[in-house]
Design an enzyme around this catalytic site. Structure first.
Site: not given
Length: 314
Positions: A94, A111, A201
């Site tokens: 966020d 973004h 990962l």
């Protein structure tokens, strides 16, 4: 040795007398050592010490839990415990729009930093031994944003999957893919196929995802199996329900730690079932500014928690 001499040696002042009494919680002991202090005087000292103790406790608590980043603590000097590294971190990315606006830029500029910033976080997480990161990229409610912003994000996600198909981590997606643009659906399918053999990962992207959506689709799937005689109502339990959630199709554990950047302190419909016993960490740092030091600070905070899962160990 006289009692007055004992008082001079062991209790040089009324302040130290009061402190010793406070620690021992035994006024009679103090009064035996120094009969010059009456019980009334002792009670006055006790009240004043109580005020000082409460004040110090409040100040200590503020210093310990102040997350406003006003205090510069170098977490490089504090050691992460390998055995307490969270296996799965859920991440709400966020603050991209606010970061851009604060700098006088178009929201799109904020973004754009999702790709390099998430790469950085993945690299650090891999070194730390974190197994899974689930990043909230686009919610089922984000369609309410302007068409221009949504179109930009859909294009950005295509670039994202093209980049991460070559990044060396396994990539999976949870969420309703059928509502996404066809070109993006193809990018997702190709990336998942290309990276499925990667070790280390596992990066899970929540795209067109919502906790309500996931619980509803799991419920419908179970209801359909009951209607078709595959399951009986008596078979339904917590474990069976969990297996119908999209995250469980990937065979990953529930998150140990949720990190939300940007200062908000809510889940925003993210992994509502899976986060039931997750530890939460909220930071005011906006996602484009969130880096290695911030991630380690969140993990250090996590490692100080006492996780009991509804029970206790004391």
């Amino acid at each position: 040795m006289s009692s007055s001499l004992v008082s001079q040696l062991l209790i040089p002042s009324k302040i130290s007398l009061g402190l010793q009494c406070w620690k021992s919680s035994s006024p009679s002991l103090i009064l035996r050592l120094n009969t010059s202090m009456s019980m009334g005087e002792f009670k006055v000292f006790a009240r004043e010490l109580n005020k000082i103790s409460s004040s110090l406790s409040l100040q200590t608590e503020k210093l310990s839990y102040d997350d406003d980043n006003d205090i510069d603590i170098d977490n490089d000097d504090r050691e992460l415990h390998e055995e307490l590294i969270p296996k799965h971190i859920a991440l709400i990315m966020d603050g991209n729009r606010r970061w851009a606006k604060d700098k006088g830029l178009e929201v799109y500029e904020g973004h754009k930093l999702i790709i390099p910033k998430l790469k950085e976080i993945c690299s650090v997480s891999s070194k730390l031994g974190i197994q899974v990161i689930t990043a909230f990229a686009f919610s089922t409610e984000n369609w309410k944003r302007s068409k221009e912003e949504v179109d930009f994000l859909m294009q950005l996600f295509e670039e994202f999957f093209n980049e991460f198909s070559r990044f060396g981590v396994r990539v999976s997606v949870i969420g309703c893919k059928s509502n996404l643009p066809m070109t993006l659906q193809k990018c997702i399918a190709l990336t998942e196929e290309t990276t499925k053999g990667n070790k280390g990962l596992h990066l899970v992207i929540a795209l067109n995802y919502g906790g309500y959506y996931d619980i509803l689709q799991a419920t419908k799937s179970i209801a359909n199996k009951v209607m078709n005689g595959i399951l009986h109502v008596e078979d339904i339990n917590k474990n069976l329900f969990e297996r119908e959630l999209e995250s469980k199709h990937l065979n990953i554990p529930n998150p140990d730690l949720l990190i939300r950047t940007g200062g908000e302190q809510r889940l925003s419909n993210f992994m509502l079932w899976e986060l039931a016993y997750c530890e939460f960490y909220f930071t005011k740092t906006l996602f484009p500014d969130f880096g290695e030091k911030d991630l380690k600070e969140a993990i250090l905070n996590f490692q100080q928690r006492h996780r009991r899962f509804g029970g206790h160990t004391y």
